[in-house]
Design a protein around this motif. Structure first.
Motif, PDB file in Angstrom:
ATOM      1  N   ASP A 140       3.023  33.265  46.151  1.00 15.89           N
ATOM      2  CA  ASP A 140       4.197  32.461  45.837  1.00 15.89           C
ATOM      3  C   ASP A 140       5.437  33.301  46.121  1.00 15.89           C
ATOM      4  OD1 ASP A 140       4.386  34.266  43.758  1.00 15.89           O
ATOM      5  OD2 ASP A 140       3.808  32.850  42.214  1.00 15.89           O
ATOM      6  N   CYS A 141       6.597  32.696  46.001  1.00 14.33           N
ATOM      7  CA  CYS A 141       7.837  33.369  46.365  1.00 14.33           C
ATOM      8  C   CYS A 141       8.707  33.661  45.137  1.00 14.33           C
ATOM      9  CB  CYS A 141       8.611  32.516  47.364  1.00 14.33           C
ATOM     10  SG  CYS A 141       7.688  32.174  48.866  1.00 14.33           S
ATOM     11  N   VAL A 142       8.076  33.866  44.013  1.00 14.60           N
ATOM     12  CA  VAL A 142       8.823  34.074  42.774  1.00 14.60           C
ATOM     13  C   VAL A 142       9.672  35.340  42.850  1.00 14.60           C
ATOM     14  CG1 VAL A 142       8.604  34.490  40.298  1.00 14.60           C
ATOM     15  CG2 VAL A 142       7.168  32.791  41.400  1.00 14.60           C
ATOM     16  N   GLU A 143       9.084  36.439  43.302  1.00 15.39           N
ATOM     17  CA  GLU A 143       9.834  37.697  43.379  1.00 15.39           C
ATOM     18  C   GLU A 143      11.030  37.574  44.310  1.00 15.39           C
ATOM     19  OE1 GLU A 143       7.850  41.445  43.989  1.00 15.39           O
ATOM     20  OE2 GLU A 143       6.059  40.661  43.006  1.00 15.39           O
ATOM     21  N   GLU A 144      10.802  36.985  45.466  1.00 16.71           N
ATOM     22  CA  GLU A 144      11.874  36.834  46.433  1.00 16.71           C
ATOM     23  C   GLU A 144      12.990  35.950  45.883  1.00 16.71           C
ATOM     24  OE1 GLU A 144       8.680  36.642  47.100  1.00 16.71           O
ATOM     25  OE2 GLU A 144       8.250  37.909  48.818  1.00 16.71           O
ATOM     26  N   CYS A 145      12.592  34.889  45.193  1.00 19.02           N
ATOM     27  CA  CYS A 145      13.583  33.979  44.610  1.00 19.02           C
ATOM     28  C   CYS A 145      14.408  34.702  43.542  1.00 19.02           C
ATOM     29  CB  CYS A 145      12.881  32.766  44.008  1.00 19.02           C
ATOM     30  SG  CYS A 145      14.005  31.598  43.234  1.00 19.02           S
ATOM     31  N   LYS A 146      13.732  35.435  42.670  1.00 22.49           N
ATOM     32  CA  LYS A 146      14.448  36.172  41.614  1.00 22.49           C
ATOM     33  C   LYS A 146      15.400  37.197  42.223  1.00 22.49           C
ATOM     34  CE  LYS A 146      11.129  35.811  37.839  1.00 22.49           C
ATOM     35  NZ  LYS A 146      10.231  36.558  36.960  1.00 22.49           N
ATOM     36  N   PHE A 147      14.937  37.923  43.239  1.00 22.33           N
ATOM     37  CA  PHE A 147      15.779  38.946  43.848  1.00 22.33           C
ATOM     38  C   PHE A 147      16.985  38.325  44.546  1.00 22.33           C
ATOM     39  CE2 PHE A 147      16.741  42.145  47.171  1.00 22.33           C
ATOM     40  CZ  PHE A 147      17.092  43.184  46.318  1.00 22.33           C
ATOM     41  N   SER A 148      16.765  37.204  45.236  1.00 21.81           N
ATOM     42  CA  SER A 148      17.857  36.524  45.912  1.00 21.81           C
ATOM     43  C   SER A 148      18.885  36.005  44.902  1.00 21.81           C
ATOM     44  CB  SER A 148      17.302  35.374  46.744  1.00 21.81           C
ATOM     45  OG  SER A 148      18.332  34.649  47.337  1.00 21.81           O
ATOM     46  N   THR A 149      18.407  35.408  43.825  1.00 24.80           N
ATOM     47  CA  THR A 149      19.299  34.881  42.787  1.00 24.80           C
ATOM     48  C   THR A 149      20.052  36.014  42.089  1.00 24.80           C
ATOM     49  OG1 THR A 149      17.752  33.068  42.434  1.00 24.80           O
ATOM     50  CG2 THR A 149      19.383  33.440  40.727  1.00 24.80           C
ATOM     51  N   ALA A 150      19.344  37.095  41.781  1.00 25.14           N
ATOM     52  CA  ALA A 150      19.986  38.235  41.112  1.00 25.14           C
ATOM     53  C   ALA A 150      21.048  38.855  42.003  1.00 25.14           C
ATOM     54  CB  ALA A 150      18.941  39.276  40.737  1.00 25.14           C
ATOM     55  N   THR A 151      20.804  38.917  43.295  1.00 24.42           N
ATOM     56  CA  THR A 151      21.775  39.473  44.228  1.00 24.42           C
ATOM     57  C   THR A 151      23.032  38.606  44.274  1.00 24.42           C
ATOM     58  OG1 THR A 151      19.975  40.381  45.549  1.00 24.42           O
ATOM     59  CG2 THR A 151      22.128  40.291  46.582  1.00 24.42           C
ATOM     60  N   ALA A 152      22.844  37.290  44.286  1.00 25.38           N
ATOM     61  CA  ALA A 152      23.992  36.386  44.301  1.00 25.38           C
ATOM     62  C   ALA A 152      24.788  36.506  42.997  1.00 25.38           C
ATOM     63  CB  ALA A 152      23.528  34.949  44.509  1.00 25.38           C
ATOM     64  N   THR A 153      24.102  36.638  41.876  1.00 28.02           N
ATOM     65  CA  THR A 153      24.784  36.794  40.585  1.00 28.02           C
ATOM     66  C   THR A 153      25.533  38.121  40.541  1.00 28.02           C
ATOM     67  OG1 THR A 153      23.064  35.494  39.518  1.00 28.02           O
ATOM     68  CG2 THR A 153      24.434  36.856  38.083  1.00 28.02           C
ATOM     69  N   TRP A 154      24.905  39.182  41.037  1.00 29.19           N
ATOM     70  CA  TRP A 154      25.533  40.499  41.050  1.00 29.19           C
ATOM     71  C   TRP A 154      26.786  40.489  41.921  1.00 29.19           C
ATOM     72  CZ3 TRP A 154      26.095  43.812  45.289  1.00 29.19           C
ATOM     73  CH2 TRP A 154      26.537  45.097  44.983  1.00 29.19           C
ATOM     74  N   CYS A 155      26.722  39.769  43.041  1.00 25.43           N
ATOM     75  CA  CYS A 155      27.853  39.680  43.950  1.00 25.43           C
ATOM     76  C   CYS A 155      28.989  38.862  43.325  1.00 25.43           C
ATOM     77  CB  CYS A 155      27.390  39.033  45.256  1.00 25.43           C
ATOM     78  SG  CYS A 155      28.712  38.570  46.382  1.00 25.43           S
ATOM     79  N   ALA A 156      28.653  37.814  42.598  1.00 24.86           N
ATOM     80  CA  ALA A 156      29.670  36.912  42.053  1.00 24.86           C
ATOM     81  C   ALA A 156      30.312  37.427  40.770  1.00 24.86           C
ATOM     82  CB  ALA A 156      29.053  35.535  41.786  1.00 24.86           C
ATOM     83  N   ALA A 157      29.651  38.324  40.058  1.00 25.55           N
ATOM     84  CA  ALA A 157      30.138  38.771  38.747  1.00 25.55           C
ATOM     85  C   ALA A 157      31.549  39.357  38.780  1.00 25.55           C
ATOM     86  CB  ALA A 157      29.155  39.763  38.136  1.00 25.55           C
ATOM     87  N   PRO A 158      31.873  40.304  39.683  1.00 24.18           N
ATOM     88  CA  PRO A 158      33.229  40.855  39.666  1.00 24.18           C
ATOM     89  C   PRO A 158      34.295  39.795  39.963  1.00 24.18           C
ATOM     90  CG  PRO A 158      31.812  42.154  41.112  1.00 24.18           C
ATOM     91  CD  PRO A 158      31.025  40.988  40.663  1.00 24.18           C
ATOM     92  N   LYS A 159      33.990  38.879  40.870  1.00 27.37           N
ATOM     93  CA  LYS A 159      34.945  37.833  41.208  1.00 27.37           C
ATOM     94  C   LYS A 159      35.145  36.887  40.013  1.00 27.37           C
ATOM     95  CE  LYS A 159      33.398  37.894  45.991  1.00 27.37           C
ATOM     96  NZ  LYS A 159      32.663  37.175  47.033  1.00 27.37           N
ATOM     97  N   LEU A 160      34.079  36.592  39.305  1.00 25.71           N
ATOM     98  CA  LEU A 160      34.162  35.707  38.150  1.00 25.71           C
ATOM     99  C   LEU A 160      34.994  36.338  37.040  1.00 25.71           C
ATOM    100  CD1 LEU A 160      33.269  33.124  36.686  1.00 25.71           C
ATOM    101  CD2 LEU A 160      31.257  34.372  35.908  1.00 25.71           C
ATOM    102  N   PHE A 161      34.745  37.595  36.741  1.00 27.87           N
ATOM    103  CA  PHE A 161      35.503  38.259  35.686  1.00 27.87           C
ATOM    104  C   PHE A 161      36.962  38.450  36.064  1.00 27.87           C
ATOM    105  CE2 PHE A 161      31.247  39.377  34.179  1.00 27.87           C
ATOM    106  CZ  PHE A 161      31.374  38.957  32.876  1.00 27.87           C
ATOM    107  N   ALA A 162      37.234  38.605  37.359  1.00 27.53           N
ATOM    108  CA  ALA A 162      38.632  38.684  37.799  1.00 27.53           C
ATOM    109  C   ALA A 162      39.352  37.362  37.545  1.00 27.53           C
ATOM    110  CB  ALA A 162      38.701  39.058  39.279  1.00 27.53           C
ATOM    111  N   GLN A 163      38.647  36.238  37.716  1.00 23.70           N
ATOM    112  CA  GLN A 163      39.248  34.920  37.455  1.00 23.70           C
ATOM    113  C   GLN A 163      39.465  34.687  35.972  1.00 23.70           C
ATOM    114  OE1 GLN A 163      36.959  31.735  39.077  1.00 23.70           O
ATOM    115  NE2 GLN A 163      37.518  32.174  41.200  1.00 23.70           N
ATOM    116  N   LEU A 164      38.586  35.222  35.129  1.00 25.20           N
ATOM    117  CA  LEU A 164      38.671  34.981  33.684  1.00 25.20           C
ATOM    118  C   LEU A 164      39.760  35.794  33.008  1.00 25.20           C
ATOM    119  CD1 LEU A 164      34.885  34.849  32.815  1.00 25.20           C
ATOM    120  CD2 LEU A 164      36.455  32.942  33.087  1.00 25.20           C
ATOM    121  N   LYS A 165      40.222  36.868  33.650  1.00 26.48           N
ATOM    122  CA  LYS A 165      41.233  37.720  33.004  1.00 26.48           C
ATOM    123  C   LYS A 165      42.550  37.056  32.898  1.00 26.48           C
ATOM    124  CE  LYS A 165      39.175  42.131  34.105  1.00 26.48           C
ATOM    125  NZ  LYS A 165      39.296  43.373  34.801  1.00 26.48           N
TER     126      LYS A 165
END
Length: 151
Positions: free
Chosen positions: A126-151
């Motif tokens: 199954d592709c569970v690991e790949e899905c988790k890694f892809s999702t985690a990478t997108a979340t990691w990439c979006a986090a700084p931009k999201l917190f910059a908007q919330l400030k």
């Protein structure tokens, strides 16, 4: 009263009753009116229902609030909830160059598993690991931009 009587009384007072125990009857029964939840009507209900049927053609039923404009209600219904910026940022990041590698591995895995299902009727992985890694990478990439908007 001995010590064993004391402990047995304490045990009985704190123990939970068995789920098999019968519940005590609630409420009383009346032979004058139909049972609740049935389709039967009492004489009073039948008369009221007949009157309501006669009055049905005399105008709109229900309560209409006084002083309210229909335009305001329509505007409130048309308003959409604001979109979550986290979802938007994660979608942008998933399509960006930073997430290209994990997304590419996930897409290859999906193709491989889909091919196995079409050929053999089942997949050996199954592709569970790949899905988790892809999702985690997108979340990691979006986090700084999201917190910059919330400030």
């Amino acid at each position: 009263m001995g010590i064993t009587d004391f402990f047995s009384d304490v045990w009985e007072s704190f123990s939970v009753p068995s789920p098999d125990a019968e519940a005590p009857p609630q409420g009383g029964t009346s032979t004058d009116t139909p049972a609740s939840g049935t389709d039967e009507q009492s004489n009073e209900e039948a008369e009221v229902n007949k009157q309501d049927a006669k009055e049905e053609g005399e105008g709109e039923q229900g309560h209409k609030p006084s002083g309210g404009d229909d335009d305001e209600e329509e505007e409130e219904e048309e308003e959409e909830e604001p979109q979550d910026p986290k979802d938007v940022l994660e979608k942008e990041c998933a399509e960006s160059k930073a997430c290209h590698g994990p997304k590419h591995h996930y897409d290859e895995c999906v193709e491989r598993v889909t091919g196995q299902i079409e050929n053999d009727g089942k997949a050996s992985e199954d592709c569970v690991e790949e899905c988790k890694f892809s999702t985690a990478t997108a979340t990691w990439c979006a986090a700084p931009k999201l917190f910059a908007q919330l400030k």
